[in-house]
Design a protein around this motif. Structure first.
Motif, PDB file in Angstrom:
ATOM      1  N   ALA A   1      -8.965   4.259  -6.466  1.00 29.73           N
ATOM      2  CA  ALA A   1      -8.778   2.613  -5.980  1.00 29.73           C
ATOM      3  C   ALA A   1     -10.511   1.614  -7.251  1.00 29.73           C
ATOM      4  O   ALA A   1     -11.013   1.829  -6.105  1.00 29.73           O
TER       5      ALA A   1
ATOM      6  N   ALA B   1       0.487  -1.226   0.185  1.00 29.53           N
ATOM      7  CA  ALA B   1      -0.116  -0.315  -0.200  1.00 29.53           C
ATOM      8  C   ALA B   1       0.976   1.227  -0.262  1.00 29.53           C
ATOM      9  O   ALA B   1       0.820   1.477  -0.777  1.00 29.53           O
TER      10      ALA B   1
ATOM     11  N   GLN C   1       0.979   3.499  -3.050  1.00 27.88           N
ATOM     12  CA  GLN C   1       0.581   5.146  -2.569  1.00 27.88           C
ATOM     13  C   GLN C   1       1.540   6.457  -3.182  1.00 27.88           C
ATOM     14  O   GLN C   1       1.939   7.503  -3.899  1.00 27.88           O
TER      15      GLN C   1
ATOM     16  N   LEU D   1      -7.292   1.488   0.170  1.00 28.23           N
ATOM     17  CA  LEU D   1      -6.636   2.446  -0.859  1.00 28.23           C
ATOM     18  C   LEU D   1      -6.661   3.532  -0.990  1.00 28.23           C
ATOM     19  O   LEU D   1      -6.098   4.606  -1.402  1.00 28.23           O
TER      20      LEU D   1
ATOM     21  N   ALA E   1      -4.202  -3.402   1.558  1.00 24.50           N
ATOM     22  CA  ALA E   1      -4.023  -3.396  -0.031  1.00 24.50           C
ATOM     23  C   ALA E   1      -4.814  -3.116  -0.919  1.00 24.50           C
ATOM     24  O   ALA E   1      -5.199  -3.752  -2.092  1.00 24.50           O
TER      25      ALA E   1
END
Length: 737
Positions: free
Chosen positions: A663, A540, A544, A579, A574
């Protein structure tokens, strides 16, 4: 129990799942016990979804929290009306009443003082004495006040049953003044009529009202709920024995009562039951539905629309396939006129589409499906024949139009759908075309296919174009695969990767994955990369950084406009949900210049990237459409989203149709392409690590694909080629046609 009254200053925390809240309250009394230097009190407890400015009457107890100090733990909460002039001013100016903002509230309270709320409720015509309030705004304010009052009454009843304010508003919009009557007399009707209220919510209300556990409505609603849940997993029907067992377990009831409820649903025409090949052979092995090894037939239960959809598709495809002469029977041989650069596979696909009323063209990326389509269109135009191009989604249709240089539309737009009148083109008014080409056909679910086929006149040619190795449709059914497996239509599969596509690592690796091979990561690659990460939290963090810093700096792509994160799962560090929160904070952080509003557990902020999650024909937006929040009106209680350059207005009660889209799931990205795709793949996603999902995600990338995760997770995905079998009897019906 102590009492406390005051107005909500701000919401520190709200959990939409259970209503647990941390709220800052400005009490009526000055210098109150438990208040801080600002004069505010902290409330905790399970509360309705509140808005700053609301006036509350509370019962509860003071608790001295070791970290946060004195807090008022709420036992009961009543949303009330303020009694003081200053309270009325804050209440009206908070944006609670649609159409009244802070400035207008100031003028109204200045005019009517302590009688303000009485004037709005009983003598709204007097509002016209206030500057800038004419007849129209007076009516709007009066209507908004009446609606809010009704919602408060419903909310007072529903809050004890864990129903949020937003759902109370939806209930009111559906039933108006009959809301409480419906909720009290037939709570299961809510699950049938209102998006966002399922069986479990309705059941919670019903049980609180004291409805017997074996009430017929409860049993029938549970059966419909289980069938609906199964259809959301792609199944067209449920085997009767499994359905009864699932429902009995859900209700914790005996199967005999469930079977009796199922018989009632069948008698009322809400479900249809028919024996279909079950995939179970006499020897106990499993086989594909429709195989000729003599599988047992078992009773299957369909929700009525799916039964009529499946039988309708089978009948109409058969009619289409065997109607001769067709509308293209008079075409002269075309091979001599085709571009010499076309491959033998492409020429064969074109010939099949022109000589067979029903045909399928499939193949992976870079194999020339678009080139074949352009040549086919050229033949049609030279012969003066009418054709149409369509796709299931707006993004796919736009991509098809750009690729072919010809007009293309969504299936709904092609059929002339309007919410009030339905489909303009149907069995009584068929489409005036000789050939219909439907791209991204793997995305077409059973019900949409049935609607489309109704509008095709026998003799029309239908060419279904799609990549059969991608994920099946989001909706129930596996239509393209069933048509191919049935053998009803000739299938042309393009396999040659053309030279211009062979230089793309995205396309090369997509084909490797499809063949069960691990993708390669070349040191000099310009479009395919892997950032190693073993744990979800590490992945994760990389996602980013890659989205917000590395890709923009190295390649110049814009994070919000060009880059799309596709995650296999929703949950986990994740996953899609986490996200989205992380990327929203990084790419569109809170700012005093940006208006924001918390709705349905999501904080929507001006500039946010959002996705529509259901078809809304009134607004002409569809499941999977992505846009940007371009405005939030705290006075008019509306949110504006710009989708493909078009502004779409949502009332706050409609915002449960929207989710953040920094996401999204791979399933939701079907039919779309993005300049850049970033995919987290970690072993924690093992439940969803499947070859077709991985392949679908990678083929969404047009210029750059970045994987974030472990080689072990990639290996699991590549090796797992077990296509989830959907309960569908369409191929069996087609074989018997």
């Amino acid at each position: 129990m102590e009492q406390l009254t005051g107005s909500v200053e701000r919401i520190t925390f709200y959990n939409p799942e259970n209503g647990y809240s941390v709220v800052r309250l400005r009490p009526d009394q000055r210098r109150m016990f438990g208040a801080d230097r600002e004069g505010l009190v902290t409330l905790t407890g399970n509360l309705p979804e509140l808005t700053p400015g609301e006036f509350l009457r509370l019962n509860g107890q003071w608790v001295n929290h070791p970290k946060h100090g004195m807090q008022f733990t709420v036992e009961t909460c009543e949303q009330a009306l303020p009694a003081t002039v200053s309270g009325i001013r804050r209440y009206l100016g908070s944006g609670l009443i649609k159409g009244i903002g802070p400035r207008l509230a100031e003028r109204i309270v200045e005019k009517f003082g302590a009688e303000t709320l009485d004037v709005i409720e009983r003598r709204p015509d007097l509002l016209r004495e206030v500057a800038d309030i004419g007849p129209k705004r007076t009516r709007l304010i009066a209507a908004a006040w009446a609606e809010q009052k009704q919602v408060k009454e419903i909310m007072l009843f529903l809050h004890g049953h864990g129903i949020s304010t937003n759902l109370a508003v939806k209930i009111y919009k559906q039933y108006a003044e009959q809301s409480l009557v419906v909720v009290q007399n037939d709570p299961y009707r809510l699950a049938r009529d209102i998006h966002g209220i399922g069986f479990k919510t309705a059941d919670k209300i019903a049980r609180a009202l004291g409805l017997p556990l074996d009430h017929p409505s409860r049993l029938e609603a549970a059966l419909v709920y289980v069938l609906g849940q199964n259809s959301e997993d792609g199944h067209v029907y449920s085997l009767q024995a499994e359905l009864v067992k699932q429902t009995a377990e859900l209700l914790e009831m005996g199967e005999g009562l469930v079977e009796a409820a199922l018989a009632r649903l069948q008698r009322d025409g809400r479900v249809m039951i028919e024996a279909v090949p079950s995939g179970r052979t006499p020897g106990g092995q499993t086989s594909k539905v429709g195989e000729t090894v003599g599988p047992y037939r078992l009773p299957a239960v369909y929700l009525a629309p799916f039964y009529y959809g499946e039988t309708g598709v089978a009948e109409r495809l058969s009619t289409l396939n065997y109607t001769l002469p067709s509308r293209l029977s008079d075409l002269p041989p075309v091979f001599a006129h085709l571009d010499v650069t076309l491959s033998t596979e492409q020429k064969a696909a074109i010939h099949t589409a022109l000589t067979h009323p029903l045909s399928v063209l499939t193949g992976g990326p870079g194999t020339g499906k678009t080139t074949a389509l352009k040549a086919l269109i050229g033949v049609m135009e030279d012969a003066g024949k009418k054709y149409a191009l369509a796709s299931p989604t707006g993004r796919a249709a736009k991509r098809l139009a750009e690729a072919t240089g010809c007009g293309a539309s969504t299936i709904h737009r092609l059929l002339g759908f309007s919410p009030k009148e339905g489909f303009k083109f149907n069995a009584d008014n068929p489409l005036p075309v000789d050939l219909l080409v439907v791209d991204e056909a793997s995305m077409i679910d059973l019900l949409l296919m049935n609607t489309l086929l109704k509008a095709l006149q026998p003799g029309t040619h239908l060419l279904l174009v799609g990549d059969i190795d991608q994920l099946p449709s989001v909706g129930a059914g596996d239509v393209l695969r069933d048509i191919i497996d049935s053998g009803l239509a000739p299938v042309n599969r393009l396999s040659t990767i053309f030279r211009q596509a062979a230089g793309s690592q995205i396309i090369t690796n997509a084909h490797r994955i499809n063949q069960g091979l691990i993708p390669t990561f070349l040191r000099d690659s310009q479009d395919f990369f892997l950032f190693p990460a073993e744990e979800p939290e590490e992945a994760a963090q990389w996602v980013q950084e890659v989205v917000s810093v590395r890709i923009p700096e190295k390649f110049g792509f814009r994070p919000l406009e060009d880059i799309q994160v596709l995650a296999p799962m929703y949950r986990g560090a994740a996953g899609v949900h986490a996200l989205n929160e992380r990327l929203q904070a990084a790419l569109n952080p809170p700012d005093s210049r940006k208006v924001e509003k918390a709705l349905f557990g999501i904080t929507f902020r001006q500039g946010d990237k959002v996705m529509q999650t259901q078809n809304n024909y009134d607004k002409e937006v569809f499941n999977g459409d992505i846009g940007r929040v371009s405005g939030i009106d705290l006075v008019e209680h509306s949110l504006e989203v710009t989708i493909d350059g078009k502004p779409v207005i949502y009332d706050w009660s409609e915002c449960d149709q929207l989710v953040l889209a920094y996401a999204v799931s791979v399933h939701k990205a079907q039919g779309s392409e993005f300049p850049v795709v970033v995919i987290p793949l970690v072993t924690a996603h093992y439940l969803m690590l499947q070859r077709n999902l991985f392949y679908t995600g990678i083929t969404r990338a047009r210029k750059l694909c970045v994987l974030v995760g472990s080689l072990r997770a990639i290996g699991i995905a590549v090796k797992n080629n077990a296509v989830a079998q959907r309960n569908s009897a369409l191929d069996w019906r087609l074989k018997g046609s």
